[in-house]
Design an enzyme around this catalytic site. Structure first.
Site, PDB file in Angstrom:
ATOM      1  N   LYS A 108      58.868  -1.301   1.357  1.00 38.31           N
ATOM      2  CA  LYS A 108      59.533  -1.276   2.676  1.00 38.31           C
ATOM      3  C   LYS A 108      60.925  -1.896   2.628  1.00 38.31           C
ATOM      4  O   LYS A 108      61.815  -1.470   3.344  1.00 38.31           O
ATOM      5  CB  LYS A 108      58.687  -1.955   3.746  1.00 38.31           C
ATOM      6  CG  LYS A 108      58.416  -3.438   3.513  1.00 38.31           C
ATOM      7  CD  LYS A 108      57.004  -3.659   3.128  1.00 38.31           C
ATOM      8  CE  LYS A 108      56.731  -5.032   2.587  1.00 38.31           C
ATOM      9  NZ  LYS A 108      55.358  -5.212   2.187  1.00 38.31           N
ATOM     10  N   GLY A 190      46.435 -16.922  -0.529  1.00 40.03           N
ATOM     11  CA  GLY A 190      47.205 -15.836  -1.148  1.00 40.03           C
ATOM     12  C   GLY A 190      47.781 -14.853  -0.147  1.00 40.03           C
ATOM     13  O   GLY A 190      48.333 -13.824  -0.525  1.00 40.03           O
ATOM     14  N   LYS A 208      59.624  -2.946   8.607  1.00 36.79           N
ATOM     15  CA  LYS A 208      58.616  -1.943   8.985  1.00 36.79           C
ATOM     16  C   LYS A 208      58.979  -1.270  10.308  1.00 36.79           C
ATOM     17  O   LYS A 208      58.747  -0.075  10.481  1.00 36.79           O
ATOM     18  CB  LYS A 208      57.236  -2.602   9.050  1.00 36.79           C
ATOM     19  CG  LYS A 208      56.761  -2.997   7.648  1.00 36.79           C
ATOM     20  CD  LYS A 208      55.639  -3.991   7.690  1.00 36.79           C
ATOM     21  CE  LYS A 208      55.221  -4.412   6.294  1.00 36.79           C
ATOM     22  NZ  LYS A 208      54.348  -5.588   6.295  1.00 36.79           N
TER      23      LYS A 208
HETATM   24  N1  LIG Z   1      50.215  -6.241  -1.785  1.00 36.11           N
HETATM   25  C1  LIG Z   1      50.006  -5.479  -0.741  1.00 36.11           C
HETATM   26  O1  LIG Z   1      48.940  -5.504  -0.157  1.00 36.11           O
HETATM   27  C2  LIG Z   1      51.069  -4.523  -0.275  1.00 36.11           C
HETATM   28  C3  LIG Z   1      50.889  -3.831   0.952  1.00 36.11           C
HETATM   29  C4  LIG Z   1      51.851  -2.899   1.364  1.00 36.11           C
HETATM   30  C5  LIG Z   1      52.954  -2.680   0.570  1.00 36.11           C
HETATM   31  N2  LIG Z   1      53.103  -3.385  -0.604  1.00 36.11           N
HETATM   32  C6  LIG Z   1      54.292  -3.103  -1.407  1.00 36.11           C
HETATM   33  O2  LIG Z   1      53.864  -2.620  -2.668  1.00 36.11           O
HETATM   34  C7  LIG Z   1      54.769  -3.026  -3.673  1.00 36.11           C
HETATM   35  C8  LIG Z   1      54.008  -3.770  -4.762  1.00 36.11           C
HETATM   36  O3  LIG Z   1      53.417  -4.926  -4.193  1.00 36.11           O
HETATM   37  P1  LIG Z   1      52.343  -5.795  -4.995  1.00 36.11           P
HETATM   38  O4  LIG Z   1      51.712  -6.674  -3.987  1.00 36.11           O
HETATM   39  O5  LIG Z   1      51.483  -4.903  -5.823  1.00 36.11           O
HETATM   40  O6  LIG Z   1      53.303  -6.673  -5.914  1.00 36.11           O
HETATM   41  P2  LIG Z   1      52.936  -7.423  -7.277  1.00 36.11           P
HETATM   42  O7  LIG Z   1      51.489  -7.754  -7.321  1.00 36.11           O
HETATM   43  O8  LIG Z   1      53.932  -8.512  -7.424  1.00 36.11           O
HETATM   44  O9  LIG Z   1      53.187  -6.303  -8.372  1.00 36.11           O
HETATM   45  C9  LIG Z   1      54.433  -5.894  -8.791  1.00 36.11           C
HETATM   46  C10 LIG Z   1      54.320  -5.569 -10.261  1.00 36.11           C
HETATM   47  O10 LIG Z   1      55.525  -4.977 -10.673  1.00 36.11           O
HETATM   48  C11 LIG Z   1      55.928  -5.570 -11.881  1.00 36.11           C
HETATM   49  N3  LIG Z   1      57.376  -5.496 -12.012  1.00 36.11           N
HETATM   50  C12 LIG Z   1      58.313  -6.007 -11.196  1.00 36.11           C
HETATM   51  N4  LIG Z   1      59.530  -5.723 -11.657  1.00 36.11           N
HETATM   52  C13 LIG Z   1      59.357  -5.019 -12.794  1.00 36.11           C
HETATM   53  C14 LIG Z   1      60.241  -4.440 -13.732  1.00 36.11           C
HETATM   54  N5  LIG Z   1      61.555  -4.555 -13.593  1.00 36.11           N
HETATM   55  N6  LIG Z   1      59.710  -3.792 -14.781  1.00 36.11           N
HETATM   56  C15 LIG Z   1      58.374  -3.695 -14.943  1.00 36.11           C
HETATM   57  N7  LIG Z   1      57.482  -4.212 -14.086  1.00 36.11           N
HETATM   58  C16 LIG Z   1      57.971  -4.870 -13.015  1.00 36.11           C
HETATM   59  C17 LIG Z   1      55.450  -7.019 -11.786  1.00 36.11           C
HETATM   60  O11 LIG Z   1      55.372  -7.543 -13.081  1.00 36.11           O
HETATM   61  P3  LIG Z   1      55.157  -9.127 -13.329  1.00 36.11           P
HETATM   62  O12 LIG Z   1      53.691  -9.348 -13.055  1.00 36.11           O
HETATM   63  O13 LIG Z   1      55.519  -9.303 -14.738  1.00 36.11           O
HETATM   64  O14 LIG Z   1      56.057  -9.830 -12.362  1.00 36.11           O
HETATM   65  C18 LIG Z   1      54.104  -6.844 -11.110  1.00 36.11           C
HETATM   66  O15 LIG Z   1      53.072  -6.615 -12.038  1.00 36.11           O
HETATM   67  C19 LIG Z   1      55.838  -3.856  -2.968  1.00 36.11           C
HETATM   68  O16 LIG Z   1      56.914  -3.028  -2.623  1.00 36.11           O
HETATM   69  C20 LIG Z   1      55.133  -4.322  -1.717  1.00 36.11           C
HETATM   70  O17 LIG Z   1      56.014  -4.597  -0.664  1.00 36.11           O
HETATM   71  C21 LIG Z   1      52.198  -4.281  -1.029  1.00 36.11           C
END
Ligand SMILES: NC(=O)c1ccc[n+]([C@@H]2O[C@H](COP(=O)([O-])OP(=O)(O)OC[C@H]3O[C@@H](n4cnc5c(N)ncnc54)[C@H](OP(=O)(O)O)[C@@H]3O)[C@@H](O)[C@H]2O)c1
Length: 432
Positions: A108, A190, A208
């Site tokens: 987002k 968390g 959003k």
């Molecule tokens: N979590 C939710 O419930 C949720 C809900 C709605 C939307 N979203 C959206 O979904 C997206 C992902 O969220 P998430 O919660 O899954 O985040 P997350 O758990 O922090 O996962 C992001 C992953 O991307 C990797 N990453 C970041 N930069 C990178 C790069 N340059 N090269 C390779 N890998 C990279 C990170 O690696 P490292 O582990 O090494 O840092 C991590 O494993 C975000 O845009 C978030 O706003 C999430």
């Protein structure tokens, strides 16, 4: 008949990223049936291959730390970006689109700030760009607005679209926790990140609302056009006073149409206990829509979490798979467009809750009444807390009649300029 294969390049194997191969595997039979395709993640971009080796093996995914392994792979037709933050996600998505790959993202931050340009780039390259999970995680709200409400005229969108702050506010209301304690609890569970700025200052909700405004009203607004206030430091006294008056305080994103203009804002607002949004508790999300045809409808569910969010991501992948089979890729997720126009402050109408401290002097009520009369602002309720605090000041709470934002600004300015008053808080009161 042998199914076509659809190979995905996944950028980021974190919370949501790990959920995507899981959902594709768990629901493989149904997905194959509705798409006629065998869909799988071929390669995932990660930062540390060793750290993600177990997941890769479990789901039979190749790992890489080089984006070109995905961008240059002709077999990969769909890139799913789940890294978060603007860069390098933006560059990678742009490169994928330029190479004719379809894109799904849940980002987002990126869409609210650069969505217009990315949609244009997708169009130029006849690619699909879907982002259902970017708003309210597991609630299928964007597709609902774009498809199911396509025939309707949306007047107002109200959203509880940030789970972290809703969790905190629920704890403050139900357990009387202070803002600080509620934040620590959310962090321990968390729900809140170590730097909670984007959540508690309303920025995440504003992102959003920008996307929801685009879908609901066809207008491309940016962060500067959204009035944003968060819940940082919200006094528990206001939460308790609101409860006494029959309201719950919720962080609400609101986008409302008036004629051919809209007004979008995020802020803590007083919601009547009987309103369906007041029943949205803990980390849950909801989007309440007022439209001419359907009337009032509300969409409720988990706004985050690996499985709910990945389910939305996979629904986007399924849409692309169907488009590929039908040869209909390259259409916009939301094709409704309208000239962007923002409602001026003198036409933005609402009721307000004000809390202030007044010195224990004669004539304070009269002074307050005069300030409000000068701005032509009437009030529904005026409550004085009888107990005096150590500084011998009384806490006064006012709920105004429906007034304009301009009138309210005048009241605020004059209260601040009058000796013996300290303005503590101003919040909007949602219409009954
Ligand atoms: N979590 C939710 O419930 C949720 C809900 C709605 C939307 N979203 C959206 O979904 C997206 C992902 O969220 P998430 O919660 O899954 O985040 P997350 O758990 O922090 O996962 C992001 C992953 O991307 C990797 N990453 C970041 N930069 C990178 C790069 N340059 N090269 C390779 N890998 C990279 C990170 O690696 P490292 O582990 O090494 O840092 C991590 O494993 C975000 O845009 C978030 O706003 C999430």
């Amino acid at each position: 008949m042998e199914e076509d294969k659809l190979k995905i390049g996944l950028l980021g194997l974190g919370v949501v990223g790990s959920g995507v191969p899981m959902i594709l595997k768990e629901h493989a039979e149904k997905i194959a049936q509705v798409t006629g395709m065998d869909i799988s993640v071929k390669t995932a971009l990660v930062r540390d291959e060793n750290e993600k080796a177990r997941q890769a093996e479990k789901f039979d995914i190749e790992l890489t730390t080089d984006i070109d392994d995905i961008l240059n792979d002709a077999e990969i037709q769909v890139v799913v970006e789940l890294m978060g933050k603007v860069e390098p996600a933006k560059t990678y998505i742009e490169e994928a689109l330029k190479r004719g790959k379809h894109v799904v993202t849940a980002n987002k931050d990126l869409l609210a700030q650069h969505g217009g340009k990315l949609v244009q780039l997708a169009q130029e390259n006849h690619c699909d760009l879907y982002y259902e999970a970017s708003v309210a995680g597991g609630i299928p709200i964007l597709r609902t607005i774009a498809n199911s409400l396509a025939a309707d005229n949306i007047n107002k969108i109200l959203g509880i679209v940030n789970g972290t702050t809703n969790y905190m506010l629920t704890k403050m209301v139900s357990e009387g926790l202070s803002y600080e304690t509620a934040l620590s609890q959310a962090q321990a569970l968390g729900f809140a990140e170590s730097d909670p700025t984007n959540d508690v200052d309303g920025i995440d909700a504003a992102y959003k609302m920008i996307i929801l405004s685009q879908f609901g009203f066809g207008m491309n607004i940016n962060l500067d056009m959204v009035t944003i206030k968060g819940i940082r430091g919200l006094p528990i006294e206001d939460v308790k006073m609101a409860a006494r008056l029959g309201y719950e305080i919720k962080l609400i994103g609101s986008a409302e149409k008036q004629g051919d203009s809209i007004y979008t804002e995020v802020g803590p607002m007083l919601v009547k206990r009987e309103h369906p949004l007041a029943a949205v508790r803990d980390e849950f999300n909801a989007v309440f829509i007022d439209s001419s045809g359907v009337g009032e409808s509300m969409y409720y569910g988990p706004g985050a979490g690996a499985k709910p969010t990945a389910t939305s991501v996979v629904s986007d992948i399924i849409t692309i798979a169907k488009n590929l089979r039908l040869g209909t890729t390259g259409h916009m997720f939301n094709s409704y467009k309208h000239k962007t126009k923002i409602t001026p402050d003198n036409q933005v109408m609402a009721k307000y809750y004000l809390s202030l401290e007044a010195a224990d002097q004669e004539g304070q009520f009269l002074k307050l009444a005069q300030i409000m009369t000068d701005a032509n602002v009437g009030f529904d309720q005026l409550v004085q807390n009888q107990e005096k605090n150590e500084s011998q000041t009384a806490r006064i709470v006012v709920i105004t009649h429906t007034v304009s934002k301009e009138q309210m600004a005048e009241v605020i300015k004059n209260i601040k300029a009058t000796s013996g008053f300290k303005l503590l808080n101003v919040m909007k009161v949602l219409g009954d």
